[in-house]
Motif scaffolding. Sequence first.
Motif, PDB file in Angstrom:
ATOM      1  N   ASN A   1       5.463  95.916  12.777  1.00  0.00           N
ATOM      2  CA  ASN A   1       5.696  94.809  13.442  1.00  0.00           C
ATOM      3  C   ASN A   1       7.188  94.813  13.483  1.00  0.00           C
ATOM      4  OD1 ASN A   1       4.743  91.931  13.684  1.00  0.00           O
ATOM      5  ND2 ASN A   1       6.646  91.454  12.416  1.00  0.00           N
ATOM      6  N   ASN A   2       7.939  94.350  14.696  1.00  0.00           N
ATOM      7  CA  ASN A   2       9.343  94.345  14.956  1.00  0.00           C
ATOM      8  C   ASN A   2       9.770  93.123  14.114  1.00  0.00           C
ATOM      9  OD1 ASN A   2       9.398  96.434  16.943  1.00  0.00           O
ATOM     10  ND2 ASN A   2       8.154  95.049  18.369  1.00  0.00           N
ATOM     11  N   THR A   3      10.905  93.647  13.584  1.00  0.00           N
ATOM     12  CA  THR A   3      11.581  92.659  12.507  1.00  0.00           C
ATOM     13  C   THR A   3      13.051  92.746  12.694  1.00  0.00           C
ATOM     14  OG1 THR A   3       9.855  92.780  10.912  1.00  0.00           O
ATOM     15  CG2 THR A   3      11.948  91.792  10.173  1.00  0.00           C
ATOM     16  N   LEU A   4      13.881  91.892  12.478  1.00  0.00           N
ATOM     17  CA  LEU A   4      15.331  91.707  12.529  1.00  0.00           C
ATOM     18  C   LEU A   4      15.982  92.232  11.307  1.00  0.00           C
ATOM     19  CD1 LEU A   4      16.183  89.410  15.276  1.00  0.00           C
ATOM     20  CD2 LEU A   4      16.051  91.696  15.464  1.00  0.00           C
ATOM     21  N   GLU A   5      16.896  92.992  10.779  1.00  0.00           N
ATOM     22  CA  GLU A   5      17.652  93.411   9.761  1.00  0.00           C
ATOM     23  C   GLU A   5      18.986  92.786   9.748  1.00  0.00           C
ATOM     24  OE1 GLU A   5      17.684  97.054   6.628  1.00  0.00           O
ATOM     25  OE2 GLU A   5      18.565  97.333   8.474  1.00  0.00           O
ATOM     26  N   LEU A   6      19.354  91.587   8.997  1.00  0.00           N
ATOM     27  CA  LEU A   6      20.666  91.455   9.081  1.00  0.00           C
ATOM     28  C   LEU A   6      21.539  91.705   7.957  1.00  0.00           C
ATOM     29  CD1 LEU A   6      22.904  89.735  10.746  1.00  0.00           C
ATOM     30  CD2 LEU A   6      21.646  87.525   9.655  1.00  0.00           C
ATOM     31  N   LEU A   7      22.354  92.667   7.770  1.00  0.00           N
ATOM     32  CA  LEU A   7      23.226  93.174   6.960  1.00  0.00           C
ATOM     33  C   LEU A   7      24.399  92.248   6.733  1.00  0.00           C
ATOM     34  CD1 LEU A   7      22.470  96.859   6.996  1.00  0.00           C
ATOM     35  CD2 LEU A   7      20.979  95.083   5.850  1.00  0.00           C
ATOM     36  N   ILE A   8      24.868  91.730   5.682  1.00  0.00           N
ATOM     37  CA  ILE A   8      25.861  90.658   5.556  1.00  0.00           C
ATOM     38  C   ILE A   8      27.094  91.447   4.342  1.00  0.00           C
ATOM     39  CG2 ILE A   8      26.683  88.532   4.877  1.00  0.00           C
ATOM     40  CD1 ILE A   8      25.102  88.332   7.593  1.00  0.00           C
ATOM     41  N   THR A   9      28.359  91.414   4.821  1.00  0.00           N
ATOM     42  CA  THR A   9      29.183  92.015   4.005  1.00  0.00           C
ATOM     43  C   THR A   9      30.155  90.801   3.493  1.00  0.00           C
ATOM     44  OG1 THR A   9      30.681  92.532   5.676  1.00  0.00           O
ATOM     45  CG2 THR A   9      29.164  94.332   4.864  1.00  0.00           C
ATOM     46  N   THR A  10      30.408  89.821   3.960  1.00  0.00           N
ATOM     47  CA  THR A  10      31.005  88.770   3.772  1.00  0.00           C
ATOM     48  C   THR A  10      30.551  87.364   4.140  1.00  0.00           C
ATOM     49  OG1 THR A  10      32.395  88.638   5.749  1.00  0.00           O
ATOM     50  CG2 THR A  10      33.306  90.178   3.871  1.00  0.00           C
ATOM     51  N   THR A  11      31.059  86.378   3.281  1.00  0.00           N
ATOM     52  CA  THR A  11      30.483  85.000   3.908  1.00  0.00           C
ATOM     53  C   THR A  11      30.616  84.617   4.966  1.00  0.00           C
ATOM     54  OG1 THR A  11      30.348  82.825   3.016  1.00  0.00           O
ATOM     55  CG2 THR A  11      32.256  83.684   2.828  1.00  0.00           C
ATOM     56  N   GLY A  12      29.745  83.974   5.781  1.00  0.00           N
ATOM     57  CA  GLY A  12      30.164  83.522   7.236  1.00  0.00           C
ATOM     58  C   GLY A  12      29.516  84.613   8.212  1.00  0.00           C
TER      59      GLY A  12
ATOM     60  N   ALA B   1      31.901  88.341  11.941  1.00  0.00           N
ATOM     61  CA  ALA B   1      32.302  88.402  10.574  1.00  0.00           C
ATOM     62  C   ALA B   1      31.955  89.626   9.686  1.00  0.00           C
ATOM     63  CB  ALA B   1      31.817  87.081   9.765  1.00  0.00           C
ATOM     64  N   GLY B   2      31.705  90.830  10.504  1.00  0.00           N
ATOM     65  CA  GLY B   2      31.247  92.137   9.597  1.00  0.00           C
ATOM     66  C   GLY B   2      29.912  92.345   9.473  1.00  0.00           C
ATOM     67  N   ALA B   3      29.159  91.390   9.955  1.00  0.00           N
ATOM     68  CA  ALA B   3      27.632  91.597   9.942  1.00  0.00           C
ATOM     69  C   ALA B   3      27.128  92.894  10.935  1.00  0.00           C
ATOM     70  CB  ALA B   3      26.756  90.433  10.166  1.00  0.00           C
ATOM     71  N   THR B   4      25.796  93.487  10.376  1.00  0.00           N
ATOM     72  CA  THR B   4      25.377  94.253  11.334  1.00  0.00           C
ATOM     73  C   THR B   4      23.910  93.990  11.457  1.00  0.00           C
ATOM     74  OG1 THR B   4      26.658  95.926  10.272  1.00  0.00           O
ATOM     75  CG2 THR B   4      24.606  96.634  11.359  1.00  0.00           C
ATOM     76  N   LEU B   5      23.356  94.033  12.769  1.00  0.00           N
ATOM     77  CA  LEU B   5      21.939  93.581  13.104  1.00  0.00           C
ATOM     78  C   LEU B   5      21.227  94.739  13.642  1.00  0.00           C
ATOM     79  CD1 LEU B   5      20.120  91.088  13.544  1.00  0.00           C
ATOM     80  CD2 LEU B   5      20.783  91.093  15.685  1.00  0.00           C
ATOM     81  N   ASN B   6      20.118  95.376  13.091  1.00  0.00           N
ATOM     82  CA  ASN B   6      19.136  96.098  13.266  1.00  0.00           C
ATOM     83  C   ASN B   6      17.980  95.905  13.656  1.00  0.00           C
ATOM     84  OD1 ASN B   6      21.527  98.056  12.317  1.00  0.00           O
ATOM     85  ND2 ASN B   6      20.889  97.750  10.281  1.00  0.00           N
ATOM     86  N   PRO B   7      17.301  96.192  14.591  1.00  0.00           N
ATOM     87  CA  PRO B   7      15.847  96.131  14.924  1.00  0.00           C
ATOM     88  C   PRO B   7      15.187  97.118  14.135  1.00  0.00           C
ATOM     89  CG  PRO B   7      16.701  97.335  16.682  1.00  0.00           C
ATOM     90  CD  PRO B   7      17.833  96.921  15.889  1.00  0.00           C
TER      91      PRO B   7
ATOM     92  N   ILE C   1      19.119  90.362   4.709  1.00  0.00           N
ATOM     93  CA  ILE C   1      18.426  89.100   5.305  1.00  0.00           C
ATOM     94  C   ILE C   1      17.348  89.795   6.385  1.00  0.00           C
ATOM     95  CG2 ILE C   1      18.136  87.033   6.471  1.00  0.00           C
ATOM     96  CD1 ILE C   1      21.010  86.499   5.313  1.00  0.00           C
ATOM     97  N   TYR C   2      16.051  89.385   6.476  1.00  0.00           N
ATOM     98  CA  TYR C   2      15.327  89.859   7.221  1.00  0.00           C
ATOM     99  C   TYR C   2      14.588  88.685   7.999  1.00  0.00           C
ATOM    100  CZ  TYR C   2      15.868  94.358   5.006  1.00  0.00           C
ATOM    101  OH  TYR C   2      16.637  95.284   4.511  1.00  0.00           O
ATOM    102  N   VAL C   3      14.523  88.720   9.376  1.00  0.00           N
ATOM    103  CA  VAL C   3      14.342  87.769  10.222  1.00  0.00           C
ATOM    104  C   VAL C   3      12.813  87.881  11.204  1.00  0.00           C
ATOM    105  CG1 VAL C   3      14.832  85.618  11.586  1.00  0.00           C
ATOM    106  CG2 VAL C   3      16.372  86.680   9.916  1.00  0.00           C
ATOM    107  N   ASP C   4      11.911  87.083  11.182  1.00  0.00           N
ATOM    108  CA  ASP C   4      11.008  87.413  12.212  1.00  0.00           C
ATOM    109  C   ASP C   4      10.289  86.040  12.633  1.00  0.00           C
ATOM    110  OD1 ASP C   4       9.128  88.814  13.720  1.00  0.00           O
ATOM    111  OD2 ASP C   4       8.031  89.724  12.167  1.00  0.00           O
TER     112      ASP C   4
END
Length: 457
Positions: free
Chosen positions: A241-252, A229-235, A361-364
């Motif tokens: 500290n390693n972290t996941l960057e989740l870029l959201i452009t549309t709901t879902g 759904a158009g998301a991008t995931l970047n380490p 969103i950032y997740v770890d």
Amino acid sequence: MMKKITFLFALLTVSFGFSQTLPFDFSDPGQVFDWDPSGGTGGTAQITSEKLEVFGNGDSWDNAFMLFSGGDVVDLSDAANNTISFTMQSTTAPVDEVHTHRIKLGTTAGVFEVDFTTIGQDIQTYFINPPALGDLNELRFFVDRNSADNGTYLIDDIQVVPDPAPTCDDGIQNGDEEGIDCGGTGGCPDCPGPPTTAATTPTRDPGDVFSIYSDAYTDAPFNADQVFAGATLNPITVEANNTLELLITTTGGGFQRQFFTDGGAVPPVAPLDLTGYTHMHLDIYFNGTPSVGSIFKVIVQDFSTGGGVNIEENFDVNGLATDQWHALDVAFADFDTNSGAARSEVSQLIHIAAGPVFGDIYVDNIYFYNEPTAGIDDFAKSAFKIFPNPTQDRWNIRSQSAIITSIRVYDVLGKNVLSIAPNKNETTINGALLNPGMYFVKINTPNGQESLKLVKK
């Protein structure tokens, strides 16, 4: 007499030859959708007061659908003019209760699916903005997606419209924005960027932990991380500290980490056996502006029974502060959906930003762990006091410090049976109408969320 017969025949010819294509305002009975119970029983779709009324049957994937062919198909190949707009309203949900649905666009150039939410019985307008597709030949609405709820919904004014002109407050990354409503040359504020401090390093005993993503532990092998759904995931790294960057452009939008042994998975890995683990943990940081219905959803997808079973937890980010890390812990027994399902063959761990889009969103530190189940006597040790517990009719809840923003009560099957939004330190849950038994309460404050047990005598 001959003229009258000829005129009637002409009317019949026009009626039977009418082409059903978008837009739909449901003023014509021929615009009614077909119903797919998806293995369940009951449910239907019908036109009521010039709206499409959909009665769910509680199956995970029951849906109302329309198929298009010939001259009825709709061209969605122009990415600047292929937004699907519609309104939807629940007629059965309690005030502020959030329900997740899905729209599916089947086209000659592929399928586009995205989740969206309804809130209470509000009439909401949706703009589903897919990438360039082909001719639309299938349109489906999955009501109460992957849930046992069987609500009733009204859908109206389905049409294809030009993509909305970009603004700095539409909750969409559009134009030349660098993020949702930020950056670019349109006068939007600068994007806030990633956190400057790392999430707190976990200290749990590695012997009690099954790690998915954390520098503190050894992570389980996996096939790949897939976005949708158009998301991008970047380490990225935050304070080394390693972290996941989740870029959201549309709901879902979101990502899923996969653990498959077959289906062409490269490299093949063993599915996860989480049977011996009682809790899930993750650290989450987000920026932007969440609103009512903004959800960060985690799905543990198990295949031990053949088909995939989604064990779901919804984190209400509207009750959390932006621009700071939140350590989220939840017991499997407290998950919103399928909390008692088997989890011996988990092949996907899915993360979704559902509802109104709220920012990056950032997740770890995603991991599962063992912890003894908290009993009623342990409540006094938490940040909240709940008394009396057990009770015959009502529970009093007192926060030690933070304001209680929302409270949701679930039965043992994961169904939301009661919701309140007190916005104060003390409140009362009226359980007089609840059946005797065990319940789980999720208490949200600006500092985080806690899940506790309730017992009704």
